[in-house]
Design an enzyme around this catalytic site. Sequence first.
Site, PDB file in Angstrom:
ATOM      1  N   LYS A 213       1.088  -1.018   0.356  1.00  0.00           N
ATOM      2  CA  LYS A 213      -0.066   0.145   0.538  1.00  0.00           C
ATOM      3  C   LYS A 213       0.510   0.908   0.193  1.00  0.00           C
ATOM      4  O   LYS A 213       0.956   2.126  -0.888  1.00  0.00           O
ATOM      5  CB  LYS A 213      -0.775   0.179   1.405  1.00  0.00           C
ATOM      6  CG  LYS A 213      -1.829   1.782   0.980  1.00  0.00           C
ATOM      7  CD  LYS A 213      -2.270   1.085   2.473  1.00  0.00           C
ATOM      8  CE  LYS A 213      -3.531   2.683   2.658  1.00  0.00           C
ATOM      9  NZ  LYS A 213      -4.519   2.496   3.761  1.00  0.00           N
ATOM     10  N   GLY A 270      -4.688  -1.959   4.925  1.00  0.00           N
ATOM     11  CA  GLY A 270      -3.817  -3.254   4.599  1.00  0.00           C
ATOM     12  C   GLY A 270      -4.692  -4.591   4.442  1.00  0.00           C
ATOM     13  O   GLY A 270      -4.402  -5.035   3.607  1.00  0.00           O
TER      14      GLY A 270
HETATM   15  O1  F6P Z   1       2.958  -3.641   9.830  1.00  0.00           O
HETATM   16  C1  F6P Z   1       2.054  -2.692   9.536  1.00  0.00           C
HETATM   17  C2  F6P Z   1       1.250  -2.930   7.809  1.00  0.00           C
HETATM   18  O2  F6P Z   1       1.251  -1.600   8.283  1.00  0.00           O
HETATM   19  C3  F6P Z   1       0.196  -4.101   7.732  1.00  0.00           C
HETATM   20  O3  F6P Z   1      -0.873  -2.643   8.465  1.00  0.00           O
HETATM   21  C4  F6P Z   1      -0.273  -3.932   6.207  1.00  0.00           C
HETATM   22  O4  F6P Z   1      -1.118  -4.485   6.039  1.00  0.00           O
HETATM   23  C5  F6P Z   1       1.521  -4.132   5.999  1.00  0.00           C
HETATM   24  O5  F6P Z   1       2.660  -3.351   7.555  1.00  0.00           O
HETATM   25  C6  F6P Z   1       2.669  -4.111   4.475  1.00  0.00           C
HETATM   26  O6  F6P Z   1       1.374  -2.307   4.333  1.00  0.00           O
HETATM   27  P1  F6P Z   1       2.144  -2.182   3.196  1.00  0.00           P
HETATM   28  O7  F6P Z   1       1.410  -2.306   2.226  1.00  0.00           O
HETATM   29  O8  F6P Z   1       2.299  -0.956   3.166  1.00  0.00           O
HETATM   30  O9  F6P Z   1       3.115  -2.460   2.595  1.00  0.00           O
END
Ligand code: F6P
Length: 540
Positions: A213, A270
């Site tokens: 994300k 996420g």
């Molecule tokens: O560990 C926290 C977190 O932000 C989760 O909520 C999320 O799913 C994961 O890290 C991965 O985040 P990103 O999709 O931004 O890489």
Amino acid sequence: MTASPFPGSTAPQSTRCDRTAAWAALAGHFEAHGRDFDLREAFARDPRRFESMSLDAPEVFADLSKNLLDAATLRFLADLARECGVEAQRDAMLAGAIVNDTERRAVLHTALRAPPGSAPFGAEVHAVLDAMLAFAETVRGRADGAAPGRLRHVVNIGIGGSDLGPQMAVRALADIAHPGLSFHFVANVDGADLASVLARVLPSETLFVVASKTFTTQETMTNAETARAWFLAHGGTRIEEHFVAATSNVEAAARFGITRTFGFWDWVGGRYSLWSAIGLPIAIAIGAGGFRELLAGARAMDEHFAQAPVERNLPMLLGLVDVWYRNFHGFTSRCIAPYAHALQRLPAYLQQLEMESNGKRVDRSGAPLPFATSPVVWGEPGTNAQHAYFQMLHQGSDVVPVEFILLRQSSAVAGGISPEASARQHRMLLANGLAQSQALMQGRASADEPHRDFPGNRPSTTLLLERLTPRSLGALLALYEHRVFTSGAVWGIDSFDQWGVELGKSLGSRLLPLLEPGAASPLAADIDASTAGLLRRLRA
Ligand code: F6P
């Protein structure tokens, strides 16, 4: 009343749950009828208990009758939901209000499965969905084609919600996945994870999906960089054809060198993102039609959640029973037991969904809460789990509510076993699942051999699906999302932020340079003696 101190919050105010009349009624009810409630007596007293405590929701039949509650408990819990404004909070979320206070964001994963024109951001959502599904079909076409250009592997690089949801769903629906493609999920910053996948693929046959994300997550960025270097070092050409991104940070993906990006928005959390571009591996696996079915199943559950009265609203009832067990019975965990091997990653997915959402100890205004919130969620598929920890569930000192998930029909037969063998093994699977919930409830007295004594009266819920399809999986996952919303709304917490992961991340960044070759020894003033001592040993 709990008011949000965050400017821009449009979340409705609600009464703190432990200050409601319903909470007091539940406390009294627990002392009078809850603490000593006996399931066996309840079934003997009420021959219609199963009928009155089970219900049909879209794609999911739920039997709540083996839980430690009676009609009065359910009435008080429904009152609690109303007094805590759960319905108003639900409506605010579905309408796109800023209900994630601390991040000042709307929470609109439900918009990702809404038909055009029926939820906020419909035009944007459907534009990305159509583009993503068209691309998924192209990839499937390339897997059907001949070399050169034939794709055989999809490697998803992502962690947390950018891994667990797609991975769980691809495995769950493996029997209808494209037979010419293998799916791999790399999450861990431990290089062993990526290395074990790269050892099995060729650059020319592989599509890498960098799923993040934020496009800043250390694990994902590191794995993506290592994968790109490996790709180039092993004769790979045309990064733009072999690397795509699913992210809300399109600029960062472009800086990485990825030109084909499927975007999504800050209002998709996420752990709620498998319905968005993060679901690309699912769409590649099951095709555009299958992915639309997944969304349709979730949408059907969304409508049930939005419209059914609390007493007949399955996600709300499950969330309220969770509150009953956590805050009145004091149970600290819940065990998920899918009697479907295809759902092997469901417990891991639910761990993030529930514990990252509701593992909070302050309310939305930041005030400490005097009651417990998220239970520990854990589990493994049955029957494997029976031969590992069911001993503790039956005879241990803690009561752990168990959630059985049964499929009336098995998945299509994959591989070499005959339809007869498959049907016979499925009957065994179902008999085992039923027997475990029966044994937990019934128990068995053994007066002279205490080690053989089963106390019984141990609660469980059974969720029954006709079979595992994209539609039923979508409904099941949306059921869990809304159930987690319900308990979070009762507790008055922000179920959509995740600040608890930040401290470890920032300390990790400070420790990393100390592990670099030639780094200076940490100063005792900067670091605790235990961490310094471990660093010294690791660097020796
Ligand atoms: O560990 C926290 C977190 O932000 C989760 O909520 C999320 O799913 C994961 O890290 C991965 O985040 P990103 O999709 O931004 O890489």
